[in-house]
Motif scaffolding. Structure first.
Motif, PDB file in Angstrom:
ATOM      1  N   ALA A  92     -10.170  56.659  50.212  1.00 31.39           N
ATOM      2  CA  ALA A  92     -10.127  57.334  51.163  1.00 31.39           C
ATOM      3  C   ALA A  92     -10.759  56.930  52.459  1.00 31.39           C
ATOM      4  O   ALA A  92     -11.943  56.075  52.227  1.00 31.39           O
ATOM      5  N   GLY A  93     -10.201  57.118  53.682  1.00 38.49           N
ATOM      6  CA  GLY A  93     -10.936  56.824  54.973  1.00 38.49           C
ATOM      7  C   GLY A  93     -11.038  57.699  56.040  1.00 38.49           C
ATOM      8  O   GLY A  93      -9.776  58.086  56.283  1.00 38.49           O
ATOM      9  N   LEU A  96     -14.217  61.791  62.112  1.00 41.84           N
ATOM     10  CA  LEU A  96     -13.839  62.927  62.965  1.00 41.84           C
ATOM     11  C   LEU A  96     -13.287  62.636  64.402  1.00 41.84           C
ATOM     12  O   LEU A  96     -13.714  61.862  65.096  1.00 41.84           O
ATOM     13  N   SER A 103      -5.795  58.140  68.700  1.00 41.52           N
ATOM     14  CA  SER A 103      -4.589  57.357  69.106  1.00 41.52           C
ATOM     15  C   SER A 103      -3.457  57.540  67.710  1.00 41.52           C
ATOM     16  O   SER A 103      -3.937  57.991  66.571  1.00 41.52           O
ATOM     17  N   GLN A 143      -9.431  69.965  52.704  1.00 46.72           N
ATOM     18  CA  GLN A 143      -8.661  69.770  53.759  1.00 46.72           C
ATOM     19  C   GLN A 143      -7.060  69.786  53.366  1.00 46.72           C
ATOM     20  O   GLN A 143      -6.065  70.066  54.304  1.00 46.72           O
ATOM     21  N   GLY A 192     -18.509  60.856  52.603  1.00 47.59           N
ATOM     22  CA  GLY A 192     -17.521  62.019  53.022  1.00 47.59           C
ATOM     23  C   GLY A 192     -18.412  63.049  53.761  1.00 47.59           C
ATOM     24  O   GLY A 192     -18.067  63.522  54.910  1.00 47.59           O
ATOM     25  N   ARG A 195     -19.594  61.846  57.089  1.00 47.43           N
ATOM     26  CA  ARG A 195     -18.826  61.441  58.252  1.00 47.43           C
ATOM     27  C   ARG A 195     -18.214  62.940  58.782  1.00 47.43           C
ATOM     28  O   ARG A 195     -17.923  62.806  59.934  1.00 47.43           O
TER      29      ARG A 195
HETATM   30  C1  HXC Z   1     -11.446  57.827  66.832  1.00 50.89           C
HETATM   31  C2  HXC Z   1     -11.204  56.224  65.509  1.00 50.89           C
HETATM   32  C3  HXC Z   1     -12.464  56.189  65.083  1.00 50.89           C
HETATM   33  C4  HXC Z   1     -13.044  57.278  65.354  1.00 50.89           C
HETATM   34  C5  HXC Z   1     -11.567  54.570  64.029  1.00 50.89           C
HETATM   35  N1  HXC Z   1     -10.630  55.149  64.930  1.00 50.89           N
HETATM   36  N2  HXC Z   1     -12.735  55.396  64.025  1.00 50.89           N
HETATM   37  N3  HXC Z   1     -10.504  57.057  66.406  1.00 50.89           N
HETATM   38  N4  HXC Z   1     -12.660  58.209  66.506  1.00 50.89           N
HETATM   39  N5  HXC Z   1     -14.399  57.747  64.900  1.00 50.89           N
HETATM   40  C6  HXC Z   1      -9.321  54.435  65.339  1.00 50.89           C
HETATM   41  C7  HXC Z   1      -9.648  53.051  65.808  1.00 50.89           C
HETATM   42  O1  HXC Z   1      -9.732  53.092  67.017  1.00 50.89           O
HETATM   43  C8  HXC Z   1      -7.980  52.406  65.323  1.00 50.89           C
HETATM   44  O2  HXC Z   1      -7.099  52.935  66.465  1.00 50.89           O
HETATM   45  C9  HXC Z   1      -7.768  53.258  64.151  1.00 50.89           C
HETATM   46  O3  HXC Z   1      -8.583  54.179  63.826  1.00 50.89           O
HETATM   47  C10 HXC Z   1      -8.116  52.377  62.863  1.00 50.89           C
HETATM   48  O4  HXC Z   1      -9.340  51.773  63.095  1.00 50.89           O
HETATM   49  P1  HXC Z   1      -9.886  50.380  62.151  1.00 50.89           P
HETATM   50  O5  HXC Z   1     -11.334  50.414  62.653  1.00 50.89           O
HETATM   51  O6  HXC Z   1      -9.193  49.243  62.926  1.00 50.89           O
HETATM   52  O7  HXC Z   1      -9.621  50.678  60.737  1.00 50.89           O
HETATM   53  P2  HXC Z   1     -10.132  50.090  59.415  1.00 50.89           P
HETATM   54  O8  HXC Z   1     -10.903  48.962  59.789  1.00 50.89           O
HETATM   55  O9  HXC Z   1      -8.872  49.811  58.662  1.00 50.89           O
HETATM   56  O10 HXC Z   1     -11.189  51.096  58.670  1.00 50.89           O
HETATM   57  C11 HXC Z   1     -10.545  52.364  58.085  1.00 50.89           C
HETATM   58  C12 HXC Z   1     -11.418  53.655  58.647  1.00 50.89           C
HETATM   59  C13 HXC Z   1     -12.853  53.329  58.377  1.00 50.89           C
HETATM   60  C14 HXC Z   1     -10.787  54.831  58.263  1.00 50.89           C
HETATM   61  C15 HXC Z   1     -11.080  53.674  60.202  1.00 50.89           C
HETATM   62  O11 HXC Z   1     -13.808  54.389  58.809  1.00 50.89           O
HETATM   63  C16 HXC Z   1     -13.060  53.117  56.861  1.00 50.89           C
HETATM   64  O12 HXC Z   1     -13.067  52.012  56.401  1.00 50.89           O
HETATM   65  N6  HXC Z   1     -13.466  54.045  56.117  1.00 50.89           N
HETATM   66  C17 HXC Z   1     -13.408  53.995  54.650  1.00 50.89           C
HETATM   67  C18 HXC Z   1     -14.777  54.895  54.151  1.00 50.89           C
HETATM   68  C19 HXC Z   1     -14.618  56.240  54.400  1.00 50.89           C
HETATM   69  O13 HXC Z   1     -14.307  56.882  55.634  1.00 50.89           O
HETATM   70  N7  HXC Z   1     -15.090  57.082  53.430  1.00 50.89           N
HETATM   71  C20 HXC Z   1     -15.216  58.353  53.480  1.00 50.89           C
HETATM   72  C21 HXC Z   1     -14.150  59.055  52.628  1.00 50.89           C
HETATM   73  S1  HXC Z   1     -14.624  60.696  52.491  1.00 50.89           S
HETATM   74  P3  HXC Z   1      -6.717  52.075  67.661  1.00 50.89           P
HETATM   75  O14 HXC Z   1      -5.756  52.772  68.248  1.00 50.89           O
HETATM   76  O15 HXC Z   1      -8.123  51.713  68.474  1.00 50.89           O
HETATM   77  O16 HXC Z   1      -6.208  50.926  67.018  1.00 50.89           O
HETATM   78  C22 HXC Z   1     -13.340  61.782  52.651  1.00 50.89           C
HETATM   79  C23 HXC Z   1     -13.806  63.151  52.911  1.00 50.89           C
HETATM   80  C24 HXC Z   1     -12.964  64.221  52.454  1.00 50.89           C
HETATM   81  O17 HXC Z   1     -12.167  61.343  52.320  1.00 50.89           O
HETATM   82  C25 HXC Z   1     -13.754  65.639  52.675  1.00 50.89           C
HETATM   83  C26 HXC Z   1     -15.270  65.506  52.842  1.00 50.89           C
HETATM   84  C27 HXC Z   1     -16.116  66.768  53.178  1.00 50.89           C
END
Ligand code: HXC
Ligand code: NAP
Length: 267
Positions: A92-93, A96, A103, A143, A192, A195
């Motif tokens: 998952a990724g 907020l 976008s 969610q 999670g 974040r």
């Molecule tokens: C707005 C955002 C953003 C933010 C990224 N984006 N972060 N927009 N606010 N905080 C946008 C970027 O600008 C981009 O859009 C698009 O999302 C893709 O971002 P990238 O950084 O290129 O993506 P990538 O490198 O593939 O990384 C994926 C990711 C990253 C999801 C953004 O955070 C990740 O790798 N996460 C993995 C770990 C994770 O999230 N773990 C938590 C799981 S918990 P544009 O338009 O600029 O191209 C979970 C919780 C459930 O699931 C419930 C818990 C209570």
């Protein structure tokens, strides 16, 4: 108190299994005697996780958004440990963001990882499962049924995961494959929570106060349920989404909405 399970000789594969809750599941199965394979994007996470899984641990790099990458990872897991008895799909990724500042790609990236990734994992694993008796477990989230501000992408993606589980339980039932989903509540110390949950001491208190059992969960709580669902004790359970959350689900929307309005949700 942990219930003891025995998975000696079984092969368990965990996608997204190199950190957090999913790593906890992988480690619990390894401690119960299983041969365990884990997969995720980052080599460093794969190496670190592999070293905690003991002699029968195996790690492989894969991005669940990429069908070919998932296919190759599954081939490597099966070459190493044979057909799969238990498959966990938990990559998952998330982050907020309110809809107005999200976008198209930001919405899509979460759906691609959480939902399309789950489809790839399930679809490509089917021929590699040791059926009948095999068990597929998706990791979903509250969610999927509880609307939460700043999490439209997560809500949409996880709702899809729940339905994927229910549909696959029907389609694969005749092959003897059980399909279920686990919906964890707030699990302490995880990415999670870092974040997506309300932050600060006040935020922490809000989260704890909404759990009728009075505490956050641990990865071990989720691992116990995952082992139950992968075991023969669950042989008539399929097509369900099971919460493991100390009773928290019904209280989530008011709590998260209040936290958002109070500025405790950091975008
Ligand atoms: C707005 C955002 C953003 C933010 C990224 N984006 N972060 N927009 N606010 N905080 C946008 C970027 O600008 C981009 O859009 C698009 O999302 C893709 O971002 P990238 O950084 O290129 O993506 P990538 O490198 O593939 O990384 C994926 C990711 C990253 C999801 C953004 O955070 C990740 O790798 N996460 C993995 C770990 C994770 O999230 N773990 C938590 C799981 S918990 P544009 O338009 O600029 O191209 C979970 C919780 C459930 O699931 C419930 C818990 C209570
Ligand atoms: P986490 O530690 O960030 O786990 C996510 C895992 O997925 C990581 O190992 C990550 O490793 C992997 N991953 C991310 N993108 C991937 C991709 N494209 N391909 C393959 N692997 C990918 O988060 P967590 O908090 O423990 O959450 C684990 C699961 O529980 C998630 O499904 C989450 O939705 C669910 N959940 C968590 C909570 C909670 O309280 N934390 C509550 C409800 C539900 P790489 O970075 O190496 O790829």
């Amino acid at each position: 108190m942990n219930v003891q399970f025995n998975f000696q000789g079984r092969h368990v594969v965990v996608f997204g299994g190199t950190t957090g809750i999913n790593l906890g599941i992988a480690q619990a199965y390894a401690a119960a005697g299983a041969k365990v394979s884990v997969a995720s994007r980052k080599q460093a996470n794969v190496d670190a996780a592999g070293s905690t899984l003991g002699a029968h641990g195996f790690g492989v790099v894969a991005d669940v958004r990429d069908d070919d990458s998932v296919t190759a990872a599954l081939a490597a897991c099966v070459a190493r440990h044979g057909p799969i008895d238990v498959l966990v799909s938990g990559a998952a990724g998330n982050f907020l963001a309110d809809v107005n500042s999200m976008s198209s790609n930001a919405f899509k990236v979460v759906v691609d990882i959480d939902l399309v990734g789950s489809f790839h994992v399930a679809r490509r694993a089917f021929e590699r499962l040791r059926k009948p008796g095999a068990s597929l477990i998706f990791i979903t989230a509250p969610q999927s049924s509880v609307p939460m501000p700043y999490q439209a992408h997560v809500c949409a993606a996880k709702a899809g995961v729940d339905q994927l589980a229910r549909v696959l339980a029907i389609e694969w039932g005749a092959a003897g494959v059980r399909v279920n989903a686990i919906s964890p509540g707030p699990i302490e110390g995880t990415e999670g929570m870092k974040r997506l949950a309300p932050q600060g001491d006040e935020g922490d208190k809000l989260v704890r106060d909404m759990v009728p059992l009075g505490r956050m969960g641990t990865p071990g709580d989720i691992a116990q349920l995952a082992m139950f669902l992968g075991s023969d004790a669950a042989s008539y359970i399929s097509g369900t989404v099971i919460a493991c959350d100390g009773g928290a689900q019904s209280q989530l929307t008011p709590m998260i909405t209040a936290a958002a309005h109070a500025g405790m949700m950091t975008r």
